[in-house]
Design an enzyme around this catalytic site. Structure first.
Site, PDB file in Angstrom:
ATOM      1  N   TYR A 192      -1.040 -10.568  10.068  1.00  0.00           N
ATOM      2  CA  TYR A 192      -0.792 -11.059   8.858  1.00  0.00           C
ATOM      3  C   TYR A 192      -1.032  -9.874   7.894  1.00  0.00           C
ATOM      4  O   TYR A 192      -2.151  -9.239   7.929  1.00  0.00           O
ATOM      5  CB  TYR A 192      -1.400 -12.204   8.570  1.00  0.00           C
ATOM      6  CG  TYR A 192      -1.065 -12.693   7.130  1.00  0.00           C
ATOM      7  CD1 TYR A 192       0.153 -13.525   6.944  1.00  0.00           C
ATOM      8  CD2 TYR A 192      -1.890 -12.433   6.039  1.00  0.00           C
ATOM      9  CE1 TYR A 192       0.247 -14.105   5.644  1.00  0.00           C
ATOM     10  CE2 TYR A 192      -1.483 -12.605   4.820  1.00  0.00           C
ATOM     11  CZ  TYR A 192      -0.831 -13.364   4.442  1.00  0.00           C
ATOM     12  OH  TYR A 192      -0.330 -13.908   3.027  1.00  0.00           O
ATOM     13  N   GLU A 232       4.589 -10.181   1.132  1.00  0.00           N
ATOM     14  CA  GLU A 232       3.802 -10.723   2.247  1.00  0.00           C
ATOM     15  C   GLU A 232       4.646 -10.287   3.544  1.00  0.00           C
ATOM     16  O   GLU A 232       6.060 -10.297   3.555  1.00  0.00           O
ATOM     17  CB  GLU A 232       3.977 -12.300   1.985  1.00  0.00           C
ATOM     18  CG  GLU A 232       2.982 -12.884   3.610  1.00  0.00           C
ATOM     19  CD  GLU A 232       2.900 -14.343   3.254  1.00  0.00           C
ATOM     20  OE1 GLU A 232       1.996 -14.906   3.015  1.00  0.00           O
ATOM     21  OE2 GLU A 232       4.285 -14.981   3.298  1.00  0.00           O
TER      22      GLU A 232
END
Lengths: 367, 288, 367, 288
Positions: A97, A182
């Site tokens: 992530y 993101e």
């Protein structure tokens, strides 16, 4: 402004972040011949589309077209799928992530990363999340990349690879005025790191610097979109009392007080500092189209005087009468004059928020 | 004494020749503020409300000794105006402009820190110390001189609360609107620190709203550092997640920034939290 | 490292600063056919070449070649002209001055400009010079350009033009790690602003980031160049005492003390913190080639011990004896051992700087 | 008390596994410095002179509470090391490395200012407070505890001067080498301010050299703010213009930075300026 995945990936590509070679379709027959397996990804602004069945794989043209037919037009949590992003299926060795956000507490940016990729970052325990604030004037420095590499357990070569990623993501984040950039998951493939998914929010106040970006307004209701075009701060809610007030804080407080007395707001409409009759007219035009049973007008007169706002209200409803009653609360500068003007137009005006709120709830049929 | 502004404040108005600049120059002068200069590039030599206009902040500072500035210039040019003020040695830059890009806000806040200047805002109503000076757009008539320090993310809601204090006979030392944007130059904590130190401030009112964790951080700070009684109101209890309630910062997202969390944090450190805005005056009265 | 004008203009061009279209020649026959008038500019690192006759104009090929012949090989204040920069003559409406330097006091960069261009900026009165520090983390901002425009008395369009110049100059200054980037004169032509001359110094400590830049070593003597290649801090001076010491400050102080007693240093050689015999050897090799009558060695032993330095000195002169005597001053850690080692090699070693300096001056035949 | 370092100093050595890092870790420990950690990327888990090595400054700070750092890493990586230390909350970063690019120096000095950290150097020998701690490469044996504060642009020349003070029985509170580069984190004025405030410092020695105008600015500062006697030596009286005398900052160019100008400025504000380095001890003795 939240971007679709394919738009976010376009930005990533332009700033040097490796993304799968994909294309966007709006009709099943736009699928191009392919070898191996492809993934068809519904382009909606809501998270969790995978679990909702919005992401499918196909290994033949026939299958791909069938899947596309099924996905296009599908409803995912209230969002209709209008576009699909078609990409080759990637060989994933590991999922990570990574994101950069505007961090309010430090008033700097923050780089967030984890070796637990592919799941919502909120569900990852704190000690497995790497966080470093990045000052906007100095940017990402090599020591940040080193620390990230150690944290994620990467070797030297991999750290170099993820470093390129971080620098490129920072470049995209700053040049494109992002609130959020993101990548989840950021995947390790046999060819190196790659952004398998992409989420990108451009700061609304910075859109004047990014006129080349296609406008995305799917996240708003048609009425909210109309309000945005007119520059009115308007949010549609699920109650039946149409709230108009001046100032964001006061409007929120009005919603809260209504709720205290058992009412539920159907709109949040902030007039801001204006008493321009034209603007007030437009605001009442928007409210008039919302499915509400009563309008609750709450004005605190300061720089904006109560009587000028009242005049604007009267003009607005004279021009286009509302189908529902108005309950008003007027307080502050030129309060009495304002009340008088409203009274003459048949609008009951209170001085205290409590009294007015109770009346609005009553007229709305609640509590 | 009051915090941040006082009788030594020599105010410069950046964007003085615009509609807002003109109107509030007048209003601030009426409040008693010593407005010494204005800046609008290309308008040097003009006057607004008797205030001389200069092309650059440096010229204005050199000629008038201005030490505080209020910025009304449009959002795309706000960062530049703020940086210009800081470079010219202005110590306090009150930035009224709304819709300033958040990356610009981050940069100017970092730059101010480097140069030892303080920014209030952007997207804020400014501040007022009744009997001394006002640097902002808050309505003059709601204030009354006294000993309550008010710090707030809101505009109109603050006027409403201050007005109710005044109607209840409770005066204010300084009222500061820090702004509701995600990144602001001055935080609740900064103001709590100043109010705690200010001998003229006896009680502190905090007006928060949903979004971010500034109120929770303020609660932590209050626990460790604030001895004066604190009263609070938090707007947005009923705001649904994911919806931005007007202010760029007022949004509950990813489970963060709820009113419940803020109210709980504040109550746990002894802050009295009002259910409706005007209740703050009552809570203070009970304690007097 | 100071660059030649043509190199500086190359950098300017790459960073978007308008410069005349020119080319460099080393032989008169390299001049290309031209129309109108050209200027032939001697490429030397010293200022004032115009007054010294190093800049000439020509309006025909014949004349140009004759002028080139005359300029090439010419001596300007001790610098030999090896290259000429050939440019079309520019129509100049007005001359300005502009530079960006590293400003020690503010620890930031400083933009300097004046409407009095074409002369040494030192001769311009303070009130006619625009100065603004530019923080390296924020760079040039529009307000700086506005202030500059007002100061120089430019109109809006001209301010825009000079703004492009300032941004480009800042870009060159920062990307190329400049100590100084100077344009004098910056000229206003009918086509806009242009850099008529260019001076550029790349920070010596940053050269590792600019390996593509051709090395300029003309400003050093052959012996200084040799020392630089060996990494020795060495400056050739016009006295007859060859000073070697450890530390730049101490070496300077040694020069000063010698002068107090009527001596004059012929070299400044800073051994730095080294006591590596190889390095000491190299240093004595350099000193040995300088036209001096005596070597004055001044060592303060701290981290570097007196005896190890003494050993290095003895090794060096054993390997390659000096033709001149050595006077030494040794003080600090292991002073006695150091003196003993030098004494055994026939070198007189003192403890105080004064005594040693007097002896060195005497041996040098001075005072 | 001494300035900048004392018994509470918990030192981190950046680049501890290099030759210089190792040697000076030992020497600083011998001086009495509390060296708590070292950092060299990739060398976590090792120890140097009994000091644990970490991969990152943050790890070292988290594990040991280090509050001061000394940087020995090579010039191309120095800025990154300094920024890493600042980001990890280190308050004082002593940068020994020479040949740091001047643009890197400007950036790290600005960043330190923004974050409220202090840099000494680059290209400096560090500092020593005899009897307390040393953070630097100055030779241990030249010092003696006492009441003279020494600030210098030089290395060896400072040792020479401090040694002559010690030989004359004059001890030092703190000796700081600020470095001879054009841009340094700490200036003469910064140190004068600290020495003036330090109750343990009774006299101040300033060792300057040609180049720049720091000594002239220091003279201005002394005139306004320093009450303690100041003694100075300026190196480079005989250096010819245009020639860089070793230090990147030591150059007389464009008529600025001459020793004469500095000596004149200092004398005019009552500073006693020595003709040769060792004369400083004599000048102080005369005043005792």
């Amino acid at each position: 402004m939240k971007l679709y995945e394919y738009m976010a990936k376009d930005i990533f590509r332009k700033h040097g972040i490796p993304v799968p070679e994909g294309y966007v379709i709006e009709r099943p027959d736009e699928i191009r011949p392919f070898e191996g397996e492809i993934v068809l990804k519904s382009q909606v602004l809501i998270g969790g589309r995978g679990k909702a069945g919005g992401i499918k794989f196909a290994s033949s043209m026939d299958e791909a077209k069938k899947v596309a037919e099924q996905l296009l037009g599908m409803d995912i949590k209230g969002y209709k799928v209008k576009k699909l992003l078609i990409e080759p299926k990637i060989k994933i060795l590991k999922e990570y992530y990574m994101s950069i956000i505007v961090d309010r507490s430090s008033r700097e940016a923050m780089l967030i990363a984890s070796a637990e990729g592919g799941v919502e970052i909120e569900s990852v325990p704190d000690e497995k999340i790497f966080k470093r604030t990045i000052n906007p004037l100095i940017g990402v420095q090599p020591n940040v990349v080193r620390a990230l590499g150690y944290f994620l357990g990467l070797d030297k070569e991999q750290t170099k690879g993820i470093g390129k990623f971080v620098y490129a993501l920072w470049d995209a984040f700053t040049k494109m005025d992002a609130d959020l950039a993101e990548i989840n998951p950021l995947v390790l493939t046999p060819e190196g790191f790659m952004a398998a998914d992409a989420k990108f929010i451009i700061n609304d106040d910075s859109m004047f610097r990014h006129r080349d970006i296609e406008l995305v307004e799917e996240e708003y209701t048609p009425l909210e979109r109309e309000a945005r075009e007119k520059g009115i701060a308007f949010v549609q809610l699920d109650g039946n009392i149409g709230v108009i007030a001046n100032g964001a804080g006061l409007t929120m407080a009005t919603l809260d007080v209504l709720s205290l007395y058992g009412g539920k707001a159907g709109t949040f409409l902030d007039l801001g500092g204006t008493d321009d009759p034209e603007k007030v007219s437009q605001a009442f035009g928007i409210i008039g189209e919302a499915p509400i049973d009563v309008v609750f007008l709450n004005i605190f007169g300061g720089i904006t005087k109560c009587d000028t706002v009242a005049k604007g209200v009267v003009q607005a409803i004279e021009k286009k009468p509302l189908k529902v009653p108005i309950v008003a609360r007027i307080k502050g500068v030129n309060e009495e004059e304002g009340k008088e003007i409203l009274k003459n137009a048949g609008i009951s005006a209170f001085s205290t928020l409590e009294d007015a709120a109770k009346e609005a709830v009553k007229q709305g049929g609640g509590a | 004494m009051a915090v941040l502004v006082n009788k030594d404040t020599k105010l410069l108005v950046q964007g003085i020749t615009g509609h807002q600049g003109r109107y509030h120059t007048m209003a601030m002068k009426e409040f008693g503020t010593n407005v010494v200069a204005g800046v609008t590039p290309g308008k040097a030599g003009e006057t607004v409300e008797g205030v001389p206009v200069f092309n650059t902040v440096q010229d204005a500072v050199d000629s008038t000794g201005a030490n505080t500035s209020i910025v009304f210039v449009p959002a795309p040019f706000t960062m530049d105006a703020v940086l210009e003020a800081i470079d010219a040695g202005i110590e306090l830059v009150v930035t009224i402009t709304e819709h300033v890009p958040v990356h610009d806000a981050m940069k100017m806040v970092s730059y101010a820190k480097m140069k030892g200047a303080r920014i209030i805002g952007p997207n804020c109503p400014g501040l007022a110390s009744p009997g001394k000076a006002k640097v902002g757009i808050l309505p003059n008539m709601v204030f009354k001189e006294g000993n309550v320090g008010v710090v707030s993310k809101s505009g109109t809601l603050t006027y409403e609360i201050v007005n109710s204090l005044t109607e209840a006979g409770i005066g204010q030392s300084t009222t500061v609107g820090i702004g509701g944007d995600p990144v602001t130059g001055t935080s609740f904590i900064d103001m709590l620190e100043l109010f705690e130190k200010d001998p003229e401030t006896e009680r502190i009112v905090m007006v928060g709203e949903i979004g971010g964790t500034a109120e929770e951080e303020a609660a932590e700070y209050i626990k460790e550092h604030v001895t004066k009684p604190v009263y609070a109101y938090i707007a947005g209890r009923t705001a649904p997640p994911g919806k931005r309630m007007g202010h760029a910062g007022a949004i509950v997202s990813r489970g963060r920034g709820t009113a419940e969390s803020k109210i709980k944090a504040l109550r746990s450190v002894g802050v009295k939290v009002a259910k409706i805005p005007t209740e703050i005056a009552e809570l203070i009265k009970e304690d007097l």
